[in-house]
Write a protein that holds these residues in place. Structure first.
Motif, PDB file in Angstrom:
ATOM      1  N   ARG A   1       0.863  -1.186   0.000  1.00 50.55           N
ATOM      2  CA  ARG A   1       0.000   0.000   0.000  1.00 50.55           C
ATOM      3  C   ARG A   1       0.898   1.234   0.000  1.00 50.55           C
ATOM      4  O   ARG A   1       1.820   1.328   0.818  1.00 50.55           O
ATOM      5  CB  ARG A   1      -0.917   0.016   1.225  1.00 50.55           C
ATOM      6  CG  ARG A   1      -1.902  -1.139   1.279  1.00 50.55           C
ATOM      7  CD  ARG A   1      -2.824  -0.995   2.474  1.00 50.55           C
ATOM      8  NE  ARG A   1      -3.690  -2.149   2.630  1.00 50.55           N
ATOM      9  CZ  ARG A   1      -3.367  -3.246   3.320  1.00 50.55           C
ATOM     10  NH1 ARG A   1      -2.174  -3.331   3.911  1.00 50.55           N
ATOM     11  NH2 ARG A   1      -4.212  -4.245   3.431  1.00 50.55           N
TER      12      ARG A   1
ATOM     13  N   LEU B   1       1.214   5.322   0.282  1.00 46.31           N
ATOM     14  CA  LEU B   1       0.591   6.566   0.735  1.00 46.31           C
ATOM     15  C   LEU B   1       1.060   7.697  -0.178  1.00 46.31           C
ATOM     16  O   LEU B   1       2.258   7.969  -0.279  1.00 46.31           O
ATOM     17  CB  LEU B   1       0.979   6.856   2.184  1.00 46.31           C
ATOM     18  CG  LEU B   1       0.352   8.101   2.813  1.00 46.31           C
ATOM     19  CD1 LEU B   1      -1.142   7.915   3.001  1.00 46.31           C
ATOM     20  CD2 LEU B   1       1.010   8.422   4.146  1.00 46.31           C
TER      21      LEU B   1
ATOM     22  N   HIS C   1      -3.011   2.754  -3.970  1.00 51.59           N
ATOM     23  CA  HIS C   1      -2.590   3.929  -3.206  1.00 51.59           C
ATOM     24  C   HIS C   1      -3.604   4.240  -2.099  1.00 51.59           C
ATOM     25  O   HIS C   1      -4.750   3.775  -2.129  1.00 51.59           O
ATOM     26  CB  HIS C   1      -2.463   5.144  -4.132  1.00 51.59           C
ATOM     27  CG  HIS C   1      -3.760   5.847  -4.377  1.00 51.59           C
ATOM     28  ND1 HIS C   1      -4.662   5.432  -5.329  1.00 51.59           N
ATOM     29  CD2 HIS C   1      -4.330   6.931  -3.771  1.00 51.59           C
ATOM     30  CE1 HIS C   1      -5.711   6.224  -5.321  1.00 51.59           C
ATOM     31  NE2 HIS C   1      -5.549   7.141  -4.380  1.00 51.59           N
ATOM     32  N   ARG C   2      -3.141   5.048  -1.177  1.00 51.41           N
ATOM     33  CA  ARG C   2      -4.020   5.609  -0.145  1.00 51.41           C
ATOM     34  C   ARG C   2      -3.679   7.084  -0.008  1.00 51.41           C
ATOM     35  O   ARG C   2      -2.499   7.455  -0.006  1.00 51.41           O
ATOM     36  CB  ARG C   2      -3.832   4.893   1.195  1.00 51.41           C
ATOM     37  CG  ARG C   2      -4.405   3.494   1.170  1.00 51.41           C
ATOM     38  CD  ARG C   2      -4.607   2.929   2.541  1.00 51.41           C
ATOM     39  NE  ARG C   2      -5.256   1.626   2.478  1.00 51.41           N
ATOM     40  CZ  ARG C   2      -5.552   0.895   3.537  1.00 51.41           C
ATOM     41  NH1 ARG C   2      -5.260   1.345   4.752  1.00 51.41           N
ATOM     42  NH2 ARG C   2      -6.142  -0.271   3.400  1.00 51.41           N
TER      43      ARG C   2
ATOM     44  N   GLU D   1      -4.077  11.108   1.652  1.00 52.74           N
ATOM     45  CA  GLU D   1      -4.036  11.778   2.954  1.00 52.74           C
ATOM     46  C   GLU D   1      -4.091  13.282   2.715  1.00 52.74           C
ATOM     47  O   GLU D   1      -3.758  13.769   1.621  1.00 52.74           O
ATOM     48  CB  GLU D   1      -2.750  11.391   3.700  1.00 52.74           C
ATOM     49  CG  GLU D   1      -2.537  12.049   5.052  1.00 52.74           C
ATOM     50  CD  GLU D   1      -3.606  11.684   6.073  1.00 52.74           C
ATOM     51  OE1 GLU D   1      -3.758  12.447   7.037  1.00 52.74           O
ATOM     52  OE2 GLU D   1      -4.290  10.656   5.904  1.00 52.74           O
TER      53      GLU D   1
ATOM     54  N   LYS E   1      -2.164   4.610   8.509  1.00 51.56           N
ATOM     55  CA  LYS E   1      -2.878   4.227   7.285  1.00 51.56           C
ATOM     56  C   LYS E   1      -2.557   2.804   6.837  1.00 51.56           C
ATOM     57  O   LYS E   1      -3.054   2.356   5.796  1.00 51.56           O
ATOM     58  CB  LYS E   1      -2.500   5.201   6.154  1.00 51.56           C
ATOM     59  CG  LYS E   1      -3.038   6.610   6.341  1.00 51.56           C
ATOM     60  CD  LYS E   1      -4.501   6.679   5.965  1.00 51.56           C
ATOM     61  CE  LYS E   1      -5.025   8.093   6.076  1.00 51.56           C
ATOM     62  NZ  LYS E   1      -6.443   8.179   5.677  1.00 51.56           N
TER      63      LYS E   1
ATOM     64  N   CYS F   1       0.311   1.595   5.645  1.00 56.59           N
ATOM     65  CA  CYS F   1       1.041   1.651   4.372  1.00 56.59           C
ATOM     66  C   CYS F   1       2.517   1.358   4.628  1.00 56.59           C
ATOM     67  O   CYS F   1       3.074   1.763   5.647  1.00 56.59           O
ATOM     68  CB  CYS F   1       0.912   3.031   3.730  1.00 56.59           C
ATOM     69  SG  CYS F   1      -0.764   3.461   3.270  1.00 56.59           S
TER      70      CYS F   1
END
Length: 345
Positions: A40, A42, A67-68, A70, A89, A91
């Motif tokens: 993952r 970020l 992806h994540r 923020e 998160k 990640c």
């Protein structure tokens, strides 16, 4: 009667539920697939990026289904806070867009929390909307990664290759990904920079069309830890954009000096005499009679000018001296005579 019919219907429903579902012989049994590579990434930015940098970040998010996102990070916070955000998160990789003065964009690629991490200066940014290329790919599809042969020659390029593959490659059987490949990411080394391109695969023969975005990664430093720690490698050819702007301003300030120097060089290199021109060559151009008449007129004009000059010179010689000068001389002579007579007495 109504009660009997209700009981019959209930019995029929129970019998239908008890019957096992029929399977078609041609269909294979569905296997449960495990999502093993749980990468993952970020992707977020600090405050101070402009609209083009934001569009580039959004383009990368579209290309990376794993992806994540923020919110923007404050400038006052140190980069070590990113490790904590990644833990929150869940990640293990991070891409941080760091903007400065609304002009320059720096990008961090990091393996959280152990490292390594790399800092790049982003140059020549072209987003998908700017390019408007004909290429297209499905959202969430997995990409192929193509690296230049230079990535195997040097150790720091080899490290960057591993870091980029772990960040940009979409994990197999990811819930948000599509199970096929229809585009390629190319990373090419040229002029001590890494050039990123995204192409769509049209056919199996290798026909490609560009999708976008485009950008160039100018490596600055590679750190052993995540967002800091010891420097493993530093780019000796790196020049900060502020210094580049400063040098350009100095060049603009010295415009007048350069112009004067160019003028002096031009005068120094200018020949004293040009190549000899034969005046007879002009006779054979055009009508011969007209040329002859022109030459005669020029000859007569030159004669007249010469005669006028001679006459003027003779007139100057003939002119008498002014009378005033003679009177002055006589007066001087008389005074000198009187002085001599006085002395004799």
């Amino acid at each position: 009667m109504a009660k009997k019919t209700l009981k019959r219907k209930q019995k029929e429903n129970v019998e239908k539920e008890d019957d096992p579902k029929k399977k078609v012989a041609d269909e294979p049994a569905a296997k449960k697939v495990k999502w093993i590579n749980r990468q993952r990434v970020l992707v977020f930015a600090t405050r101070g990026i402009n609209y083009r940098h934001r569009h580039l970040m959004e383009d990368l998010k579209k290309l990376m289904p794993h992806h994540r996102s923020e919110c923007k990070m404050e400038r006052t916070k140190s980069l070590q806070v990113v490790n904590e955000i990644c833990e929150m998160k869940n990640c293990n990789k991070a891409i941080l867009f760091e903007g400065r003065m609304k002009r320059d964009l720096y990008m961090w690629f990091a393996n959280v929390p152990t490292g390594p991490s790399a800092k790049f200066l982003i140059e020549n940014i072209y987003t998908m909307r700017e390019l408007k290329m004909t290429g297209n790919c499905l959202r969430g599809s997995r990409p192929l990664l193509s690296f230049d042969e230079h990535f195997t020659t040097h150790a720091h390029y080899n490290l960057l290759k591993e870091l980029l593959t772990q960040i940009f490659s979409v994990p197999n059987h990811h819930p948000k990904s599509q199970p096929f490949f229809d585009h390629v990411y190319t990373f090419a080394v040229l002029d001590n920079r890494i050039w990123f391109r995204n192409f769509q695969i049209l056919t199996e023969d290798g026909a490609l069309t560009e999708i976008g975005p485009r950008f160039v990664l100018n490596p600055v430093k590679i750190f052993s830890g995540s967002f800091g720690n010891d420097t493993l490698w530093e780019n000796p050819n790196y020049i900060s954009p502020a210094k580049l702007r400063q040098s350009l301003a100095k060049k603009a300030a010295n415009k007048y000096i350069n112009r004067v120097e160019q003028k002096m060089v031009r005068h120094a290199n200018k020949p004293d005499l040009s190549y000899a021109v034969n005046p007879i060559d002009e006779i054979f151009k055009g009508d011969l009679v007209e040329k002859a008449m022109e030459i005669e007129e020029k000859f007569e004009m030159d004669k007249n000018e010469n005669t006028k000059k001679l006459v003027k010179n003779k007139v100057k010689k003939i002119k008498k001296k002014p009378v005033v000068a003679k009177k002055v001389k006589k007066a001087k002579f008389v005074k000198s005579k009187k002085k001599l007579q006085k002395r004799r007495r």
